[in-house]
Design an enzyme around this catalytic site. Structure first.
Site, short mmCIF file in Angstrom:
data_model
loop_
_atom_site.label_atom_id
_atom_site.label_comp_id
_atom_site.label_asym_id
_atom_site.label_seq_id
_atom_site.Cartn_x
_atom_site.Cartn_y
_atom_site.Cartn_z
N GLY A 10 0.69 -1.15 0.00
CA GLY A 10 0.08 -0.08 -0.16
C GLY A 10 0.85 1.44 -0.06
CD GLN A 11 -1.47 6.29 -1.57
OE1 GLN A 11 -1.13 7.18 -2.48
NE2 GLN A 11 -2.80 6.46 -1.17
CE1 TYR A 103 0.28 5.64 10.56
CE2 TYR A 103 0.61 3.13 10.47
CZ TYR A 103 1.09 4.16 10.56
OH TYR A 103 2.57 4.20 10.91
CB THR A 105 -9.78 7.60 8.12
OG1 THR A 105 -10.50 8.68 7.40
CG2 THR A 105 -10.78 6.57 8.86
CE1 TYR A 129 -11.15 3.23 4.94
CE2 TYR A 129 -11.87 5.40 5.18
CZ TYR A 129 -10.83 4.54 5.15
OH TYR A 129 -9.64 4.89 5.40
CD1 TRP A 159 -8.51 14.02 2.61
CD2 TRP A 159 -7.67 15.99 1.55
NE1 TRP A 159 -9.54 14.84 2.72
CE2 TRP A 159 -9.13 15.96 1.96
CE3 TRP A 159 -7.40 16.94 0.84
CZ2 TRP A 159 -10.01 17.14 1.83
CZ3 TRP A 159 -8.10 17.97 0.89
CH2 TRP A 159 -9.53 18.14 1.27
N1 LIG Z 1 -5.81 6.85 1.37
C1 LIG Z 1 -6.13 7.86 2.10
O1 LIG Z 1 -6.37 8.94 1.52
C2 LIG Z 1 -6.36 7.63 3.50
C3 LIG Z 1 -6.69 8.84 4.34
C4 LIG Z 1 -6.96 8.47 5.70
C5 LIG Z 1 -6.53 7.42 6.38
N2 LIG Z 1 -6.04 6.61 5.63
C6 LIG Z 1 -5.46 5.36 6.23
O2 LIG Z 1 -4.16 5.18 6.44
C7 LIG Z 1 -3.58 3.83 6.02
C8 LIG Z 1 -3.08 3.74 4.91
O3 LIG Z 1 -3.68 3.69 3.72
P1 LIG Z 1 -3.14 3.66 2.30
O4 LIG Z 1 -3.52 4.97 1.57
O5 LIG Z 1 -1.49 3.31 2.34
O6 LIG Z 1 -4.00 2.48 1.65
P2 LIG Z 1 -3.65 1.79 0.71
O7 LIG Z 1 -2.77 2.34 -0.47
O8 LIG Z 1 -5.18 1.28 0.01
O9 LIG Z 1 -3.16 0.22 1.12
C9 LIG Z 1 -3.84 -0.52 1.80
C10 LIG Z 1 -3.06 -1.87 1.73
O10 LIG Z 1 -3.80 -2.83 2.53
C11 LIG Z 1 -3.94 -3.87 2.18
N3 LIG Z 1 -5.07 -4.97 2.09
C12 LIG Z 1 -6.39 -4.78 2.00
N4 LIG Z 1 -7.06 -5.64 2.40
C13 LIG Z 1 -6.35 -6.71 2.56
C14 LIG Z 1 -6.09 -8.07 3.10
N5 LIG Z 1 -7.69 -8.77 2.98
N6 LIG Z 1 -5.50 -8.70 3.46
C15 LIG Z 1 -4.12 -8.10 3.41
N7 LIG Z 1 -3.88 -6.87 3.05
C16 LIG Z 1 -4.90 -6.03 2.68
C17 LIG Z 1 -3.90 -3.72 0.26
O11 LIG Z 1 -3.42 -4.88 -0.29
P3 LIG Z 1 -3.27 -4.94 -1.85
O12 LIG Z 1 -2.20 -4.19 -2.29
O13 LIG Z 1 -2.95 -6.48 -2.18
O14 LIG Z 1 -4.29 -4.54 -2.37
C18 LIG Z 1 -3.08 -2.49 0.30
O15 LIG Z 1 -1.51 -3.05 -0.07
C19 LIG Z 1 -5.09 3.00 6.28
O16 LIG Z 1 -5.16 2.65 7.69
C20 LIG Z 1 -6.10 3.97 5.80
O17 LIG Z 1 -7.29 3.42 6.30
C21 LIG Z 1 -5.74 6.38 4.41
#
Ligand SMILES: NC(=O)c1ccc[n+]([C@@H]2O[C@H](COP(=O)([O-])OP(=O)(O)OC[C@H]3O[C@@H](n4cnc5c(N)ncnc54)[C@H](OP(=O)(O)O)[C@@H]3O)[C@@H](O)[C@H]2O)c1
Length: 317
Positions: A10-11, A103, A105, A129, A159
Site C-alpha cells: 500500500g501507499q 492508522y 481516518t 468505511y 488525504w
Molecule cells: N488513502 C487515504 O487517503 C487515507 C486517508 C485517511 C486514512 N487512511 C488510512 O491510512 C492507512 C494507509 O492507507 P493507504 O493509503 O496506504 O492504503 P492503500 O494504499 O489502499 O493500502 C492498503 C493496503 O492494505 C492491503 N489490504 C487490503 N485488504 C487486505 C487483506 N484482506 N489482506 C491483506 N492486506 C490487505 C492492500 O493490499 P493490496 O495491495 O494487495 O490491495 C494494500 O496494500 C489505512 O489505515 C487507511 O485507512 C488513508
C-alpha cells in the site's frame, strides 16, 4: 527487535523500507514486510498465525480496506479487515507486551464541526468505511484497556498520497486528456504524504538509536501543517506539473470549482476533515528529541509540489 509490517504493497506500507534501511544499521532490527498474499487480513486465523510466527516487538498495521465507496456494499469485508484484524493485532500486543502502530481516518468524524477535530471528539462516521475504521479504533482501545502490558498509537490521518493510486495522480491522469475538469471546493482537509506519515510514526515510537521507546498509548492526529480543499489541491497539482515541464492538455484555469452536492458518491464524505495535531507534537517532543519537530515546520503544499516534481522526473505524468 522484531518488526512486523502489514500492508507492504500500500501507499503507507511502501514508505517504510527506506526509513528502516538506516535504522537497521543503528541497532539490532529485523523487519518483516507482509502483503495480502502472505496474510489475508480478512481471515482471523491467518492474522493470528502470522503474529505467532513473526513474534513481533513492534507491529505496524499499514494495511486497510480503503475502497470508501465499495465498502457500502462490502460492509462485512470492510469490518473484517478494518476492525477484526486490528483487534487481533491489539490482543496479541497487549498479551505479549508489544507495541502496535495503527492508522485511522478523518472519516470517523461526520465533518460537521466548525473548527479542528480533537482526538477525543465524538466519532460519528457517515459511511461504512468510516464505521469500520471507528470500530477498529474502539477494538484496539478495548484490547489494551484490559491489559497492563504493551502500548499502542492510532494515527488518524487524511488525504494520503504516495506510491499507488490517489487523488493527485487521478487529477494528473485526467489532465492529459481532458480540457475541462470539475473538482469539489467545499470539503476541507489536509493532504498527507505517506513518507511524512511513516516518518512521524517512527518519531513517536523509536529513539535516535532505533530502539523502542515508551509513549502514552492513545489516538494521535497525524497530518502536516495547513489545510486546503480538493479544488485547490487539483490546481496545485497542475501548477506543479507544468512547472516540472509535464505536457498536459488541461490548464489550471480550466478546473472549475463545484459543491459536493453536485457530485454525489455512494459514500458520504465529511465536509470538514481538519484535525488538531498538538497532542502528537507534544508526545514526540516529550520523548526527548525536539529536532524531530522540524518535520512539522513544512506546510503540506511543499510535499505535494515535491511529489509531483518526482512523478514528472520519473516519467509518471
Ligand atoms: N488513502 C487515504 O487517503 C487515507 C486517508 C485517511 C486514512 N487512511 C488510512 O491510512 C492507512 C494507509 O492507507 P493507504 O493509503 O496506504 O492504503 P492503500 O494504499 O489502499 O493500502 C492498503 C493496503 O492494505 C492491503 N489490504 C487490503 N485488504 C487486505 C487483506 N484482506 N489482506 C491483506 N492486506 C490487505 C492492500 O493490499 P493490496 O495491495 O494487495 O490491495 C494494500 O496494500 C489505512 O489505515 C487507511 O485507512 C488513508
Amino acid at each position: 527487535m522484531n518488526i512486523l509490517i502489514f500492508g507492504k504493497d500500500g501507499q503507507l506500507g511502501k514508505a517504510f523500507p527506506s526509513l528502516f534501511e538506516s535504522a537497521t544499521q543503528l541497532s539490532n532490527i529485523q523487519v518483516q514486510y507482509v502483503g495480502r498474499s502472505d496474510c489475508d487480513l480478512s481471515q482471523t486465523d491467518a492474522v493470528k498465525q502470522c503474529l505467532i510466527d513473526a513474534k513481533p516487538d513492534l507491529i505496524i498495521n499499514a494495511a486497510a480496506y480503503t475502497a470508501v465507496d465499495k465498502a457500502e456494499t462490502e460492509v462485512e469485508l470492510a469490518f473484517a479487515i478494518n476492525a477484526k484484524a486490528p483487534e487481533v493485532m491489539a490482543l496479541y500486543a497487549a498479551e505479549h507486551g508489544a507495541t502496535l502502530l495503527h492508522y485511522s481516518t478523518d472519516y470517523v468524524f461526520d465533518g460537521s464541526k466548525a473548527g479542528y477535530y480533537q482526538e477525543d471528539d465524538e466519532r460519528n462516521p457517515l459511511g461504512a468505511y468510516g464505521k469500520s475504521k471507528a470500530a477498529g479504533e474502539l477494538a484496539i482501545e478495548r484490547a489494551f484497556s484490559d491489559s497492563a502490558r504493551g502500548q499502542y498509537a492510532i494515527f488518524r490521518t487524511s488525504w494520503v498520497y504516495g506510491v499507488g493510486g490517489n487523488f493527485i495522480k487521478t487529477i494528473l491522469r485526467l489532465a492529459k486528456d481532458r480540457e475541462e475538469l470539475k473538482v469539489i471546493q467545499d470539503q476541507v482537509g489536509v493532504p498527507t504524504s505517506a513518507n511524512w506519515l511513516a516518518a512521524v510514526s517512527l518519531d513517536l515510537v523509536l529513539n535516535s538509536n532505533g530502539q523502542l521507546q515508551t509513549f502514552d498509548s492513545g489516538i494521535y492526529h497525524a497530518v502536516p501543517p495547513g489545510e486546503t480543499n480538493w479544488y485547490a489541491l487539483a490546481c496545485l497539482a497542475i501548477e506543479s506539473a507544468n512547472a516540472a515541464g509535464a505536457s498536459l492538455k488541461l490548464s489550471q484555469s480550466a478546473i472549475k470549482p463545484i459543491m459536493a452536492v453536485e457530485y454525489p458518491l455512494p459514500a458520504p464524505r465529511p465536509m470538514n476533515s481538519r484535525m488538531a495535531t498538538e497532542k502528537l507534537k507534544q508526545a514526540i517532543a516529550a520523548a526527548g528529541d525536539v529536532s524531530k519537530l522540524q518535520r512539522w515546520n513544512k506546510p503540506w503544499s511543499e510535499d505535494v509540489q515535491a511529489y509531483v516534481q518526482q512523478l514528472a522526473k520519473d516519467g509518471q505524468i
